[in-house]
Design an enzyme around this catalytic site. Structure first.
Site, mmCIF file in Angstrom:
data_model
loop_
_atom_site.group_PDB
_atom_site.id
_atom_site.type_symbol
_atom_site.label_atom_id
_atom_site.label_comp_id
_atom_site.label_asym_id
_atom_site.label_seq_id
_atom_site.Cartn_x
_atom_site.Cartn_y
_atom_site.Cartn_z
ATOM 1 N N CYS A 198 35.019 41.192 33.186
ATOM 2 C CA CYS A 198 35.589 40.288 32.178
ATOM 3 C C CYS A 198 34.503 39.698 31.281
ATOM 4 O O CYS A 198 34.613 39.733 30.050
ATOM 5 C CB CYS A 198 36.376 39.182 32.864
ATOM 6 S SG CYS A 198 35.524 38.439 34.275
ATOM 7 N N HIS A 218 36.367 31.543 31.739
ATOM 8 C CA HIS A 218 34.914 31.358 31.587
ATOM 9 C C HIS A 218 34.649 30.876 30.156
ATOM 10 O O HIS A 218 35.462 31.093 29.260
ATOM 11 C CB HIS A 218 34.153 32.677 31.710
ATOM 12 C CG HIS A 218 34.491 33.529 32.883
ATOM 13 N ND1 HIS A 218 34.200 33.193 34.178
ATOM 14 C CD2 HIS A 218 35.056 34.764 32.960
ATOM 15 C CE1 HIS A 218 34.572 34.170 34.996
ATOM 16 N NE2 HIS A 218 35.101 35.130 34.282
HETATM 17 N N1 LIG Z 1 39.913 38.889 38.901
HETATM 18 C C1 LIG Z 1 39.044 38.926 37.923
HETATM 19 O O1 LIG Z 1 38.689 37.908 37.347
HETATM 20 C C2 LIG Z 1 38.488 40.239 37.461
HETATM 21 C C3 LIG Z 1 38.178 40.383 36.113
HETATM 22 C C4 LIG Z 1 37.679 41.598 35.672
HETATM 23 C C5 LIG Z 1 37.433 42.611 36.572
HETATM 24 N N2 LIG Z 1 37.710 42.416 37.905
HETATM 25 C C6 LIG Z 1 37.435 43.528 38.804
HETATM 26 O O2 LIG Z 1 38.659 44.205 39.083
HETATM 27 C C7 LIG Z 1 38.632 44.719 40.426
HETATM 28 C C8 LIG Z 1 39.828 44.172 41.163
HETATM 29 O O3 LIG Z 1 39.707 42.769 41.212
HETATM 30 P P1 LIG Z 1 40.958 41.832 41.415
HETATM 31 O O4 LIG Z 1 40.522 40.475 41.020
HETATM 32 O O5 LIG Z 1 42.162 42.422 40.807
HETATM 33 O O6 LIG Z 1 41.080 41.861 42.997
HETATM 34 P P2 LIG Z 1 42.293 41.343 43.874
HETATM 35 O O7 LIG Z 1 43.124 40.365 43.129
HETATM 36 O O8 LIG Z 1 41.718 40.954 45.177
HETATM 37 O O9 LIG Z 1 43.171 42.643 44.043
HETATM 38 C C9 LIG Z 1 42.750 43.750 44.765
HETATM 39 C C10 LIG Z 1 43.965 44.435 45.337
HETATM 40 O O10 LIG Z 1 43.586 45.570 46.073
HETATM 41 C C11 LIG Z 1 44.304 45.589 47.304
HETATM 42 N N3 LIG Z 1 43.474 46.293 48.261
HETATM 43 C C12 LIG Z 1 42.549 45.824 49.110
HETATM 44 N N4 LIG Z 1 41.961 46.844 49.766
HETATM 45 C C13 LIG Z 1 42.538 47.964 49.316
HETATM 46 C C14 LIG Z 1 42.406 49.332 49.620
HETATM 47 N N5 LIG Z 1 41.538 49.766 50.532
HETATM 48 N N6 LIG Z 1 43.183 50.217 48.957
HETATM 49 C C15 LIG Z 1 44.102 49.811 48.032
HETATM 50 N N7 LIG Z 1 44.271 48.524 47.723
HETATM 51 C C16 LIG Z 1 43.502 47.613 48.353
HETATM 52 C C17 LIG Z 1 44.564 44.147 47.635
HETATM 53 O O11 LIG Z 1 45.833 43.923 48.137
HETATM 54 P P3 LIG Z 1 46.345 44.090 49.583
HETATM 55 O O12 LIG Z 1 45.162 44.091 50.487
HETATM 56 O O13 LIG Z 1 47.236 42.887 49.759
HETATM 57 O O14 LIG Z 1 47.080 45.340 49.491
HETATM 58 C C18 LIG Z 1 44.718 43.522 46.267
HETATM 59 O O15 LIG Z 1 46.059 43.566 45.835
HETATM 60 C C19 LIG Z 1 37.276 44.320 40.996
HETATM 61 O O16 LIG Z 1 36.349 45.363 40.733
HETATM 62 C C20 LIG Z 1 36.893 43.113 40.160
HETATM 63 O O17 LIG Z 1 35.513 42.879 40.114
HETATM 64 C C21 LIG Z 1 38.275 41.270 38.361
#
Ligand SMILES: NC(=O)c1ccc[n+]([C@@H]2O[C@H](COP(=O)([O-])OP(=O)(O)OC[C@H]3O[C@@H](n4cnc5c(N)ncnc54)[C@H](OP(=O)(O)O)[C@@H]3O)[C@@H](O)[C@H]2O)c1
Length: 340
Positions: free
Chosen positions: A142, A221
């Site tokens: 982000c 942010h």
């Molecule tokens: N949030 C932010 O601010 C943001 C911004 C930009 C980029 N990102 C990036 O985007 C990516 C995802 O972040 P996020 O914030 O969306 O994370 P998140 O909210 O924790 O979501 C990750 C999802 O993946 C699932 N998961 C966990 N282990 C898994 C596996 N082995 N296989 C399939 N699904 C699995 C989790 O759900 P269950 O375990 O409940 O199934 C959860 O729904 C990361 O690389 C992060 O750095 C995040």
């Protein structure tokens, strides 16, 4: 022919990218993949998004909670042209081995993975063309996305000598109840913070250094940016560049938007799904140019800013649009964030 998309990881980013894919007439959402049972499995069912599970070992948990499951990750990948990995940081790296088993499957990772996971680190405004026809692409984080957008738009008009940015980071996303700090400001002690090198993974010729402070807020942010350029410029000229750039929204003093809380309220009042503000927010009066140095602030809605870039990444990888402007225009129209 529609591009068949699987979203692996149905969390903050995955659920938004799934919604965005559903809005594309040239893409088909094959399904979303979850690892563990939670309410969002039932949400996927209610929205009509086919639900798959990462491994069959947890199948009983899903069935007990009444979720309807179509199969496992492997079943979904067999039908897909591209998988968008939106799993937590570092899980995507392990998933790369799974994806590589499928010869014709393309993959997109998010900014939580290191740059070397993919052929290209991507930002639509900064390097769309580099991802044309590529198999493996990483959409940067982000903060990096916001920095790349505003830096790339200025770079089209001026020669940038140096960029310095201080990032005030939200400590957690609104749903992350276990993260902190809740009453402290925490500086990132290793300088430059990882954001500067990450910008260079997209814009290698930009000399940028960054510092970061974690703040007890969940909304957005804020970046304070100081950019030295080689030519003379006025604040009005830089403002015009931002006004004409896609995905940068200008706020004026009269708007009475003093900070991130009102920005999120603004997005809610616009009727944006989830109150998402996918654009960089720049304050007109917070922008100035003194002695060939541009100063500006931008606010970044971490939960949604990378969503349009994931759609553009698919456009580029499948060469659905040959140039960034056509891709961005199409994506922004479908997501309701177009300036025109
Ligand atoms: N949030 C932010 O601010 C943001 C911004 C930009 C980029 N990102 C990036 O985007 C990516 C995802 O972040 P996020 O914030 O969306 O994370 P998140 O909210 O924790 O979501 C990750 C999802 O993946 C699932 N998961 C966990 N282990 C898994 C596996 N082995 N296989 C399939 N699904 C699995 C989790 O759900 P269950 O375990 O409940 O199934 C959860 O729904 C990361 O690389 C992060 O750095 C995040």
């Amino acid at each position: 022919m529609k591009v068949k998309v699987v979203i692996n990881g149905f969390g903050i980013i995955g659920k938004r990218v799934a919604d965005a894919v559903k809005k594309q007439s040239d893409m088909e959402l094959i399904g979303v993949v979850k690892a563990h049972q939670s309410y969002s499995a039932n949400i996927a069912n209610e929205l009509g998004y086919p639900l798959y599970i990462a491994s069959s070992t947890n199948k009983e948990d899903f069935l007990k909670a009444g979720s309807k499951i179509e199969g496992t990750l492997d079943d979904a990948l067999q039908m897909a042209d591209v998988v968008v990995d939106a799993t937590p940081d570092k899980v995507g790296k392990a998933n790369a081995e799974i994806y590589k088993k499928y010869k014709n499957l393309k993959a997109i990772w998010q900014g939580g993975e290191k740059a070397d996971i993919a052929e290209v680190s991507f930002n639509a405004m900064a390097n769309y063309e580099k991802a044309l026809g590529k198999k493996y692409v990483r959409v940067v984080s982000c903060n990096t996305t916001a920095l790349c957008r505003s830096i790339a738009s200025i770079k089209e008009h001026y020669n940038i000598k140096e960029v310095n940015a201080v990032i005030v980071r939200r400590a957690a996303d609104p749903s992350e109840t276990t993260k902190g700090p809740i009453n402290s400001l925490e500086p990132a002690l290793h300088i430059p913070s990882h954001h500067g090198p990450d910008v260079r993974s997209v814009l290698p010729d930009v000399n940028i250094q960054t510092m970061a402070v974690k703040a007890p807020t969940t909304l957005m942010h804020i970046h304070s940016i100081i950019m030295k350029i080689n030519e003379n410029a006025s604040a009005e000229e830089i403002l015009k560049i931002f006004e004409n750039a896609p995905r940068i929204r200008i706020f004026k003093e009269n708007d009475k938007i003093t900070g991130t809380a009102e920005l999120i309220e603004y997005a809610r009042d616009l009727g944006r799904a989830r109150g998402d503000l996918m654009e960089n927010a720049v304050w007109k009066e917070g922008l100035n140019v003194v002695d060939k140095t541009i100063y500006y602030y931008q606010a970044v809605h971490q939960e949604s800013i990378v969503v349009p870039e994931n759609i553009d990444a698919i456009h580029a990888m499948f060469e659905m649009f040959k140039d960034k402007n056509s891709s961005i225009k199409s994506t922004d129209n479908t997501l309701g964030i177009s300036k025109n």
